[in-house]
Scaffold this motif. Structure first.
Motif, PDB file in Angstrom:
ATOM      1  N   ILE A   1       3.747   8.689  -5.182  1.00 28.31           N
ATOM      2  CA  ILE A   1       3.076   7.790  -4.024  1.00 28.31           C
ATOM      3  C   ILE A   1       4.350   7.136  -2.938  1.00 28.31           C
ATOM      4  O   ILE A   1       5.352   6.644  -3.630  1.00 28.31           O
ATOM      5  CB  ILE A   1       2.477   6.625  -4.652  1.00 28.31           C
ATOM      6  CG1 ILE A   1       1.169   7.092  -5.472  1.00 28.31           C
ATOM      7  CG2 ILE A   1       2.044   5.634  -3.687  1.00 28.31           C
ATOM      8  CD1 ILE A   1       0.744   6.139  -6.358  1.00 28.31           C
ATOM      9  N   LEU A   2       4.182   7.359  -1.860  1.00 25.73           N
ATOM     10  CA  LEU A   2       5.242   6.913  -0.932  1.00 25.73           C
ATOM     11  C   LEU A   2       4.642   5.506  -0.552  1.00 25.73           C
ATOM     12  O   LEU A   2       3.448   5.329  -0.082  1.00 25.73           O
ATOM     13  CB  LEU A   2       5.173   7.697   0.519  1.00 25.73           C
ATOM     14  CG  LEU A   2       6.087   7.374   1.701  1.00 25.73           C
ATOM     15  CD1 LEU A   2       7.721   7.250   1.202  1.00 25.73           C
ATOM     16  CD2 LEU A   2       5.810   8.416   2.807  1.00 25.73           C
ATOM     17  N   THR A   3       5.683   4.631  -0.622  1.00 23.27           N
ATOM     18  CA  THR A   3       5.369   3.254  -0.264  1.00 23.27           C
ATOM     19  C   THR A   3       6.443   2.379   0.351  1.00 23.27           C
ATOM     20  O   THR A   3       7.525   3.176   0.542  1.00 23.27           O
ATOM     21  CB  THR A   3       4.982   2.491  -1.478  1.00 23.27           C
ATOM     22  OG1 THR A   3       4.130   1.267  -1.318  1.00 23.27           O
ATOM     23  CG2 THR A   3       6.028   2.433  -2.525  1.00 23.27           C
ATOM     24  N   SER A   4       6.313   0.992   0.340  1.00 25.89           N
ATOM     25  CA  SER A   4       7.238   0.382   1.099  1.00 25.89           C
ATOM     26  C   SER A   4       8.475  -0.210   0.023  1.00 25.89           C
ATOM     27  O   SER A   4       8.087  -0.371  -1.242  1.00 25.89           O
ATOM     28  CB  SER A   4       6.898  -0.917   1.615  1.00 25.89           C
ATOM     29  OG  SER A   4       7.840  -1.654   1.992  1.00 25.89           O
ATOM     30  N   ALA A   5       9.824   0.117   0.259  1.00 24.27           N
ATOM     31  CA  ALA A   5      10.694  -0.228  -0.514  1.00 24.27           C
ATOM     32  C   ALA A   5      10.945  -1.763  -0.946  1.00 24.27           C
ATOM     33  O   ALA A   5      11.411  -2.164  -1.724  1.00 24.27           O
ATOM     34  CB  ALA A   5      12.087   0.186  -0.103  1.00 24.27           C
TER      35      ALA A   5
ATOM     36  N   ALA B   1      -3.778  14.423  -2.911  1.00 23.61           N
ATOM     37  CA  ALA B   1      -2.549  14.177  -2.090  1.00 23.61           C
ATOM     38  C   ALA B   1      -3.002  14.189  -0.734  1.00 23.61           C
ATOM     39  O   ALA B   1      -4.079  14.736  -0.349  1.00 23.61           O
ATOM     40  CB  ALA B   1      -1.498  15.091  -2.483  1.00 23.61           C
ATOM     41  N   ALA B   2      -2.279  13.336   0.038  1.00 24.11           N
ATOM     42  CA  ALA B   2      -2.588  13.597   1.605  1.00 24.11           C
ATOM     43  C   ALA B   2      -2.262  15.002   2.068  1.00 24.11           C
ATOM     44  O   ALA B   2      -1.098  15.534   1.438  1.00 24.11           O
ATOM     45  CB  ALA B   2      -1.619  12.498   2.432  1.00 24.11           C
ATOM     46  N   PHE B   3      -3.033  15.498   3.115  1.00 23.81           N
ATOM     47  CA  PHE B   3      -2.907  16.910   3.381  1.00 23.81           C
ATOM     48  C   PHE B   3      -2.411  16.917   4.918  1.00 23.81           C
ATOM     49  O   PHE B   3      -3.106  16.739   5.619  1.00 23.81           O
ATOM     50  CB  PHE B   3      -4.244  17.571   3.193  1.00 23.81           C
ATOM     51  CG  PHE B   3      -3.883  19.074   3.467  1.00 23.81           C
ATOM     52  CD1 PHE B   3      -3.157  19.833   2.885  1.00 23.81           C
ATOM     53  CD2 PHE B   3      -4.698  19.452   4.557  1.00 23.81           C
ATOM     54  CE1 PHE B   3      -3.123  21.144   3.026  1.00 23.81           C
ATOM     55  CE2 PHE B   3      -4.480  21.172   4.752  1.00 23.81           C
ATOM     56  CZ  PHE B   3      -3.912  21.604   4.179  1.00 23.81           C
ATOM     57  N   PHE B   4      -1.161  17.107   5.126  1.00 19.00           N
ATOM     58  CA  PHE B   4      -0.657  17.166   6.299  1.00 19.00           C
ATOM     59  C   PHE B   4      -0.509  18.517   6.870  1.00 19.00           C
ATOM     60  O   PHE B   4       0.595  19.273   6.540  1.00 19.00           O
ATOM     61  CB  PHE B   4       0.665  16.493   6.473  1.00 19.00           C
ATOM     62  CG  PHE B   4       0.824  15.041   5.911  1.00 19.00           C
ATOM     63  CD1 PHE B   4       0.239  13.973   6.581  1.00 19.00           C
ATOM     64  CD2 PHE B   4       1.369  14.768   4.618  1.00 19.00           C
ATOM     65  CE1 PHE B   4       0.290  12.886   6.319  1.00 19.00           C
ATOM     66  CE2 PHE B   4       1.352  13.428   4.231  1.00 19.00           C
ATOM     67  CZ  PHE B   4       0.681  12.447   4.977  1.00 19.00           C
TER      68      PHE B   4
ATOM     69  N   THR C   1       0.924  -1.192  -0.016  1.00 20.84           N
ATOM     70  CA  THR C   1      -0.161   0.004   0.003  1.00 20.84           C
ATOM     71  C   THR C   1       0.858   1.352  -0.175  1.00 20.84           C
ATOM     72  O   THR C   1       1.910   1.233   0.617  1.00 20.84           O
ATOM     73  CB  THR C   1      -0.850  -0.088   1.244  1.00 20.84           C
ATOM     74  OG1 THR C   1      -1.643  -1.144   1.038  1.00 20.84           O
ATOM     75  CG2 THR C   1      -1.900   1.076   1.049  1.00 20.84           C
ATOM     76  N   GLY C   2       0.337   2.279  -0.656  1.00 18.99           N
ATOM     77  CA  GLY C   2       1.123   3.571  -0.393  1.00 18.99           C
ATOM     78  C   GLY C   2       0.114   4.781  -0.376  1.00 18.99           C
ATOM     79  O   GLY C   2      -1.025   4.539  -0.274  1.00 18.99           O
ATOM     80  N   ILE C   3       0.630   5.753  -0.119  1.00 17.37           N
ATOM     81  CA  ILE C   3      -0.089   7.350   0.132  1.00 17.37           C
ATOM     82  C   ILE C   3       0.406   8.296  -0.999  1.00 17.37           C
ATOM     83  O   ILE C   3       1.604   8.357  -1.069  1.00 17.37           O
ATOM     84  CB  ILE C   3      -0.068   7.576   1.323  1.00 17.37           C
ATOM     85  CG1 ILE C   3      -0.912   8.724   1.624  1.00 17.37           C
ATOM     86  CG2 ILE C   3       1.575   8.138   1.837  1.00 17.37           C
ATOM     87  CD1 ILE C   3      -1.098   9.209   3.281  1.00 17.37           C
ATOM     88  N   VAL C   4      -0.630   8.970  -1.747  1.00 15.38           N
ATOM     89  CA  VAL C   4      -0.210  10.121  -2.523  1.00 15.38           C
ATOM     90  C   VAL C   4       0.252  11.233  -1.663  1.00 15.38           C
ATOM     91  O   VAL C   4      -0.392  11.664  -0.757  1.00 15.38           O
ATOM     92  CB  VAL C   4      -1.498  10.204  -3.528  1.00 15.38           C
ATOM     93  CG1 VAL C   4      -1.210  11.553  -4.394  1.00 15.38           C
ATOM     94  CG2 VAL C   4      -2.037   9.104  -4.114  1.00 15.38           C
TER      95      VAL C   4
ATOM     96  N   ALA D   1      10.193   3.912  -0.598  1.00 17.52           N
ATOM     97  CA  ALA D   1      10.306   4.289  -1.958  1.00 17.52           C
ATOM     98  C   ALA D   1       9.252   5.287  -2.344  1.00 17.52           C
ATOM     99  O   ALA D   1       8.198   5.477  -1.801  1.00 17.52           O
ATOM    100  CB  ALA D   1      10.266   3.084  -2.806  1.00 17.52           C
ATOM    101  N   VAL D   2       9.554   6.030  -3.448  1.00 15.35           N
ATOM    102  CA  VAL D   2       8.447   6.764  -4.215  1.00 15.35           C
ATOM    103  C   VAL D   2       8.386   6.324  -5.643  1.00 15.35           C
ATOM    104  O   VAL D   2       9.094   6.190  -6.067  1.00 15.35           O
ATOM    105  CB  VAL D   2       9.006   8.297  -4.071  1.00 15.35           C
ATOM    106  CG1 VAL D   2       8.022   9.258  -4.994  1.00 15.35           C
ATOM    107  CG2 VAL D   2       9.321   9.001  -2.784  1.00 15.35           C
ATOM    108  N   ILE D   3       6.980   6.145  -5.876  1.00 13.14           N
ATOM    109  CA  ILE D   3       6.689   5.522  -7.050  1.00 13.14           C
ATOM    110  C   ILE D   3       6.079   7.000  -7.718  1.00 13.14           C
ATOM    111  O   ILE D   3       5.010   7.525  -7.310  1.00 13.14           O
ATOM    112  CB  ILE D   3       5.634   4.532  -7.180  1.00 13.14           C
ATOM    113  CG1 ILE D   3       6.393   3.483  -6.067  1.00 13.14           C
ATOM    114  CG2 ILE D   3       5.221   4.153  -8.413  1.00 13.14           C
ATOM    115  CD1 ILE D   3       7.770   2.979  -6.812  1.00 13.14           C
ATOM    116  N   ILE D   4       6.373   7.374  -9.141  1.00 12.43           N
ATOM    117  CA  ILE D   4       5.740   8.314  -9.872  1.00 12.43           C
ATOM    118  C   ILE D   4       4.816   7.928 -10.967  1.00 12.43           C
ATOM    119  O   ILE D   4       5.030   6.798 -11.380  1.00 12.43           O
ATOM    120  CB  ILE D   4       6.586   9.019 -10.577  1.00 12.43           C
ATOM    121  CG1 ILE D   4       7.776   9.821  -9.703  1.00 12.43           C
ATOM    122  CG2 ILE D   4       6.096  10.174 -11.671  1.00 12.43           C
ATOM    123  CD1 ILE D   4       7.229  11.013  -8.710  1.00 12.43           C
ATOM    124  N   ILE D   5       3.727   8.160 -10.779  1.00 17.96           N
ATOM    125  CA  ILE D   5       2.511   7.714 -11.850  1.00 17.96           C
ATOM    126  C   ILE D   5       2.591   9.017 -12.926  1.00 17.96           C
ATOM    127  O   ILE D   5       2.109  10.032 -12.550  1.00 17.96           O
ATOM    128  CB  ILE D   5       1.191   7.695 -11.465  1.00 17.96           C
ATOM    129  CG1 ILE D   5       1.199   6.692 -10.183  1.00 17.96           C
ATOM    130  CG2 ILE D   5       0.264   7.250 -12.489  1.00 17.96           C
ATOM    131  CD1 ILE D   5      -0.127   6.543  -9.615  1.00 17.96           C
TER     132      ILE D   5
END
Length: 135
Positions: A19-23, A77-80, A6-9, A65-69
């Motif tokens: 998208i930030l996800t697991s390496a 995107a998630a809003f922190f 799973t990842g988060i935009v 890891a960062v995945i680009i679409i």
């Protein structure tokens, strides 16, 4: 498919998304300290469609890891929007989604006193155990 996570935009602009996800997604089978040489990252979008993602950045030591679409429908995107402090031993939850069904998976844990030294201001660690399911 060999591995799913799973990842988060974290960024979305001009038709592309990060998208930030697991390496673990990009880790080599033969050597956990290297990235796999041949990768095709299939990304399941919220609308159920699939697209291809590209590895932009990864850090195998910190399992990120960062995945680009490159071209995608509008993704939010998630809003922190504000900084939150969590003390050691705070209860936390880790949440993921199953690739095909979209069902949620979750596990609980607590924050530890052992943040990674290099990213100690940005990251912390928890005792959450996320099961590794390979297909």
């Amino acid at each position: 498919m060999y591995f799913a996570c799973t990842g988060i935009v974290v960024k979305s602009d001009e038709g592309s998304a990060s998208i930030l996800t697991s390496a673990s997604l990009v880790r080599s089978d033969d050597d956990d300290s290297n990235m796999a040489s041949i990768l095709m990252i299939q990304v399941r979008l919220p609308n159920g469609e699939d697209t291809i993602g590209l590895v932009a950045h990864y850090d195998l030591d910190y399992n990120a890891a960062v995945i680009i679409i490159p071209s995608c429908p509008d993704l939010q995107a998630a809003f922190f929007y504000h900084h939150m402090e969590f003390g050691s031993n705070s209860n936390v939850v880790a949440v993921g989604r199953w690739f095909y069904s979209g069902k949620f998976m979750a596990t609980t844990g607590i924050l530890t006193d052992e943040p990674p030294v290099e990213y100690s201001e940005l990251m912390t660690t928890s005792t959450c155990k996320i099961p590794m399911v390979r297909t």
